[in-house]
Design an enzyme around this catalytic site. Structure first.
Site, mmCIF file in Angstrom:
data_model
loop_
_atom_site.group_PDB
_atom_site.id
_atom_site.type_symbol
_atom_site.label_atom_id
_atom_site.label_comp_id
_atom_site.label_asym_id
_atom_site.label_seq_id
_atom_site.Cartn_x
_atom_site.Cartn_y
_atom_site.Cartn_z
ATOM 1 N N LYS A 13 0.911 -1.192 -0.006
ATOM 2 C CA LYS A 13 -0.076 0.086 0.068
ATOM 3 C C LYS A 13 0.876 1.104 -0.003
ATOM 4 O O LYS A 13 0.528 2.252 -0.649
ATOM 5 C CB LYS A 13 -0.824 0.102 1.324
ATOM 6 C CG LYS A 13 -1.889 -1.342 1.234
ATOM 7 C CD LYS A 13 -2.803 -1.129 2.179
ATOM 8 C CE LYS A 13 -2.166 -1.387 3.793
ATOM 9 N NZ LYS A 13 -1.551 -2.400 4.120
ATOM 10 N N ARG A 170 -0.346 -9.434 13.100
ATOM 11 C CA ARG A 170 -1.170 -8.429 12.483
ATOM 12 C C ARG A 170 -1.688 -9.116 11.288
ATOM 13 O O ARG A 170 -2.893 -8.620 10.728
ATOM 14 C CB ARG A 170 0.268 -7.554 11.813
ATOM 15 C CG ARG A 170 0.447 -6.834 12.897
ATOM 16 C CD ARG A 170 1.921 -6.062 12.694
ATOM 17 N NE ARG A 170 1.876 -5.066 11.576
ATOM 18 C CZ ARG A 170 2.823 -5.023 10.710
ATOM 19 N NH1 ARG A 170 4.050 -5.585 10.968
ATOM 20 N NH2 ARG A 170 2.802 -3.945 9.577
HETATM 21 P P1 ADP Z 1 2.216 -1.843 3.019
HETATM 22 O O1 ADP Z 1 2.077 -0.485 3.268
HETATM 23 O O2 ADP Z 1 1.053 -2.635 2.653
HETATM 24 O O3 ADP Z 1 2.284 -2.378 4.473
HETATM 25 P P2 ADP Z 1 4.888 -1.613 2.050
HETATM 26 O O4 ADP Z 1 4.468 -0.769 0.701
HETATM 27 O O5 ADP Z 1 5.345 -0.902 3.100
HETATM 28 O O6 ADP Z 1 3.321 -2.415 2.443
HETATM 29 O O7 ADP Z 1 5.609 -2.831 1.302
HETATM 30 C C1 ADP Z 1 6.069 -3.951 2.053
HETATM 31 C C2 ADP Z 1 7.656 -4.337 1.742
HETATM 32 O O8 ADP Z 1 7.278 -4.970 0.373
HETATM 33 C C3 ADP Z 1 8.612 -3.297 1.744
HETATM 34 O O9 ADP Z 1 9.745 -3.705 1.865
HETATM 35 C C4 ADP Z 1 8.258 -2.816 0.083
HETATM 36 O O10 ADP Z 1 9.725 -2.409 -0.480
HETATM 37 C C5 ADP Z 1 8.228 -4.264 -0.518
HETATM 38 N N1 ADP Z 1 7.381 -4.371 -1.634
HETATM 39 C C6 ADP Z 1 6.082 -3.625 -2.052
HETATM 40 N N2 ADP Z 1 5.756 -3.760 -3.200
HETATM 41 C C7 ADP Z 1 6.496 -4.785 -3.717
HETATM 42 C C8 ADP Z 1 6.543 -5.739 -4.984
HETATM 43 N N3 ADP Z 1 5.565 -5.557 -5.986
HETATM 44 N N4 ADP Z 1 7.379 -6.571 -5.195
HETATM 45 C C9 ADP Z 1 8.275 -6.806 -4.060
HETATM 46 N N5 ADP Z 1 8.353 -6.273 -3.054
HETATM 47 C C10 ADP Z 1 7.548 -5.149 -2.872
HETATM 48 P P1 AMP Z 2 0.743 0.405 9.433
HETATM 49 O O1 AMP Z 2 1.660 1.204 9.085
HETATM 50 O O2 AMP Z 2 -0.475 0.513 8.578
HETATM 51 O O3 AMP Z 2 1.181 -1.066 9.075
HETATM 52 O O4 AMP Z 2 0.145 0.386 10.682
HETATM 53 C C1 AMP Z 2 1.203 0.170 12.036
HETATM 54 C C2 AMP Z 2 0.212 -0.032 13.272
HETATM 55 O O5 AMP Z 2 -0.425 1.316 13.375
HETATM 56 C C3 AMP Z 2 -1.028 -1.010 13.025
HETATM 57 O O6 AMP Z 2 -0.702 -2.301 13.307
HETATM 58 C C4 AMP Z 2 -1.838 -0.453 14.210
HETATM 59 O O7 AMP Z 2 -1.462 -0.759 15.532
HETATM 60 C C5 AMP Z 2 -1.802 0.916 14.080
HETATM 61 N N1 AMP Z 2 -2.825 1.565 12.996
HETATM 62 C C6 AMP Z 2 -2.827 2.040 11.833
HETATM 63 N N2 AMP Z 2 -3.749 2.441 11.187
HETATM 64 C C7 AMP Z 2 -4.643 2.101 12.040
HETATM 65 C C8 AMP Z 2 -6.053 1.813 11.995
HETATM 66 N N3 AMP Z 2 -6.736 2.333 10.803
HETATM 67 N N4 AMP Z 2 -6.917 1.467 13.064
HETATM 68 C C9 AMP Z 2 -6.175 0.863 14.119
HETATM 69 N N5 AMP Z 2 -4.907 0.726 14.281
HETATM 70 C C10 AMP Z 2 -4.100 1.477 13.151
#
Ligand code: ADP
Ligand code: AMP
Length: 216
Positions: A13, A170
């Site tokens: 995301k 998570r």
């Molecule tokens: P989210 O915001 O949904 O938790 P992230 O955007 O932080 O996910 O991505 C999680 C991890 O996966 C990061 O280390 C990112 O660099 C990697 N990543 C994201 N999209 C891809 C992809 N299409 N292929 C490989 N690695 C990815």
């Molecule tokens: P994220 O960066 O989106 O992976 O969020 C990290 C952590 O922040 C989550 O595991 C939750 O503890 C908290 N958090 C983020 N967004 C929310 C939400 N919309 N509702 C509740 N907790 C959240």
């Protein structure tokens, strides 16, 4: 355009948000980033959120809804991308109410689908910039210089909630509390489902296609 990105932790995301906000001129509202900044600054909100985040639990709805309400009520968030919010049905209902009040309906809810084995690999290899929040991956998307953000030169760190045990928790929280949003947005006719596997660019292209936007 007003978008939300839904998907399990590690679905990509934040990575896709960085491209989409540039492309469509949107403001990102990422609740995880807001909560991490509050923790780092030691504010009352940050202290309250810390214990939930460390265990991989969700921060209570009223806390998160309050901060999104405040942010979306500001004049610069006419067009926005929500990353990590809503995460529960009550959050989605509160968002609908708020957007109706503001006269700013959602255009689409984009769901990124990624199998769990891949999510675990992505999260346990993720490095995040302490200054700008940019994300990298040890193998798939390493920074040019180890430990240093390409974008701003900030220090890269591994989020404490990206440890294997907390990742499992998570993922369970996602299945139990967030996955019901898929039906919620499907019933409203704005769900757009995207295969989140493959390269970052491939996923971006699929998102642009479901939004009916011109290719990169
Ligand atoms: P989210 O915001 O949904 O938790 P992230 O955007 O932080 O996910 O991505 C999680 C991890 O996966 C990061 O280390 C990112 O660099 C990697 N990543 C994201 N999209 C891809 C992809 N299409 N292929 C490989 N690695 C990815
Ligand atoms: P994220 O960066 O989106 O992976 O969020 C990290 C952590 O922040 C989550 O595991 C939750 O503890 C908290 N958090 C983020 N967004 C929310 C939400 N919309 N509702 C509740 N907790 C959240």
């Amino acid at each position: 355009m007003r978008l939300i990105l839904i998907g399990p932790p590690g679905a990509g995301k934040g990575t896709q948000a960085a491209f989409l906000v540039e492309r469509f001129g949107l403001v990102t509202v990422a609740t995880g980033d807001i909560l991490r900044a509050a923790r780092q600054a030691g504010t009352p909100l940050g202290l309250q959120a810390k214990e939930y985040m460390d265990r991989g639990a969700l921060v209570p709805d009223e806390v998160v809804i309050g901060l999104v309400r405040e942010r979306l009520s500001q004049p610069d968030t006419v067009n926005f991308l929500l990353d990590g919010f809503p995460r529960t049905v009550p959050q989605a209902e509160a968002l609908d109410g708020l957007l109706a009040e503001l006269g700013r309906p959602l255009d689409a809810a984009v769901l990124l689908e990624v199998p769990e084995e891949l999510l675990i690999d992505r999260l346990t290899g993720r490095y995040t910039c302490r200054s700008c929040g940019a994300v990298y991956h040890l193998k798939d998307h390493p920074p040019l210089r180890p430990g240093v953000c390409d974008r701003c030169g900030g220090e890269l760190y591994q989020r404490s909630d990206d440890s294997p045990e907390t990742v499992q928790r998570r993922l369970r929280v996602y299945r139990e509390e967030t996955a019901p949003l898929v039906d919620y947005y499907r019933r409203r006719g704005i769900l757009r489902t995207v295969d989140g596997t493959g390269t970052v660019a491939e996923v971006t292209d699929r998102i642009l296609a479901v939004l009916g936007a011109a290719p990169r």
